[in-house]
Write a protein that holds these residues in place. Sequence first.
Motif, mmCIF file in Angstrom:
data_model
loop_
_atom_site.group_PDB
_atom_site.id
_atom_site.type_symbol
_atom_site.label_atom_id
_atom_site.label_comp_id
_atom_site.label_asym_id
_atom_site.label_seq_id
_atom_site.Cartn_x
_atom_site.Cartn_y
_atom_site.Cartn_z
ATOM 1 N N SER A 124 122.211 92.304 112.567
ATOM 2 C CA SER A 124 121.138 91.332 112.753
ATOM 3 C C SER A 124 119.956 91.703 111.884
ATOM 4 O O SER A 124 119.548 92.870 111.842
ATOM 5 N N PRO A 125 119.370 90.715 111.171
ATOM 6 C CA PRO A 125 118.197 90.997 110.353
ATOM 7 C C PRO A 125 117.027 91.537 111.177
ATOM 8 O O PRO A 125 116.182 92.240 110.645
ATOM 9 N N ALA A 126 116.978 91.214 112.455
ATOM 10 C CA ALA A 126 115.862 91.668 113.284
ATOM 11 C C ALA A 126 116.253 92.884 114.118
ATOM 12 O O ALA A 126 115.456 93.359 114.918
ATOM 13 N N CYS A 159 119.069 83.391 105.928
ATOM 14 C CA CYS A 159 117.871 83.814 105.182
ATOM 15 C C CYS A 159 117.101 84.818 106.033
ATOM 16 O O CYS A 159 115.920 84.641 106.302
ATOM 17 N N HIS A 160 117.831 85.837 106.506
ATOM 18 C CA HIS A 160 117.191 86.947 107.227
ATOM 19 C C HIS A 160 116.512 86.480 108.504
ATOM 20 O O HIS A 160 115.497 87.042 108.949
ATOM 21 N N GLU A 161 117.098 85.425 109.157
ATOM 22 C CA GLU A 161 116.499 84.940 110.398
ATOM 23 C C GLU A 161 116.950 85.772 111.599
ATOM 24 O O GLU A 161 118.054 86.283 111.618
ATOM 25 N N PHE A 163 120.452 94.735 101.855
ATOM 26 C CA PHE A 163 120.017 94.188 100.561
ATOM 27 C C PHE A 163 119.293 92.872 100.820
ATOM 28 O O PHE A 163 119.812 91.796 100.579
ATOM 29 N N ASP A 164 118.085 93.009 101.341
ATOM 30 C CA ASP A 164 117.321 91.834 101.783
ATOM 31 C C ASP A 164 116.720 91.065 100.610
ATOM 32 O O ASP A 164 116.538 89.850 100.701
ATOM 33 N N ALA A 165 116.334 91.775 99.563
ATOM 34 C CA ALA A 165 115.662 91.174 98.411
ATOM 35 C C ALA A 165 114.507 90.277 98.874
ATOM 36 O O ALA A 165 113.687 90.695 99.695
HETATM 37 ZN ZN ZN Z 1 117.231 93.137 106.595
#
Ligand code: ZN
Length: 279
Positions: free
Chosen positions: A123-125, A85-87, A10-12
């Motif tokens: 992880s976001p990445a 913040c999705h880093e 849920f990145d928005a």
């Molecule tokens: Zn993501």
Amino acid sequence: MTTVCLTFDFDAVSLWISSFRQTSATPVSRGEYGANVGLDRVLGLLRDKGVKATFFVPAHTAASFPDQTGRIVAEGHEIGVHGYCHESPTGLEPAEEARLLDAAVARLQGVLGAGFQPAGYRSPAWDLSSNSVALLADRGFLYDSSMMADDFTPYRARIGDRVDEELFVPGTHSPLIEMPVAWELDDFPYFTFTNRPLFGGMHTPEHVYTCWKGEFDYCHQHVAEGVFTLTMHPQVIGRGPRIEMLSRLIDHMQARPDVTFRTLEAEARRQSLKLASPL
Ligand SMILES: [Zn+2]
């Protein structure tokens, strides 16, 4: 038996701010679409099918969309950590990575209550620093879901790999369970068009149904105790024909014998009993 884990990042808006470095109106509005339109459709589908899922929520999303984040928990789904913040953790100094991880958990607790204790991290990445596994294990996380050393079989994440141009030497197993992911099982590269950097996307739901059904059928037929993990994003899968495709895929999986849907946390707890202890 096959376990199916449906997961939603849920990145928005955070995805566009951080990963794509875009803060202008239209990219931001794509994130809003996920929070205000896509999430509703995802939660409605899960309710209709009687399935509990896992949502990875950046702290930025939880604070920006607290009502939506609260609804995820109220409907019985799991929430895992997905950055501040999705880093990306790669390239961060160890102290900065630790600070952001702790700040992300604290901010999620600010929204969800002090009793919120995340079991999982993604992880976001979909990439980790050489410190990430130890940081997560030290903080008592049960599992990570970012790596790809297997497809349908979880394993223990390692600490202290040697990786250089001379040799690759695996390190030692950590207590952290790895619940592996795959780009083939992620809605983003199939569907999402972006121009900076260029992502093609725009595949038809039928094409993605064929790919995902093929992966599931292989797992179900050939992998003992396989875990089939799909990664999706409310702002991507939330468009009407895609939600209908996911509905059809869930019907297909639920109609097969010996298939159970679980959250990643529930499955990781089972795995922690099965996988040899690293200690
Ligand atoms: Zn993501």
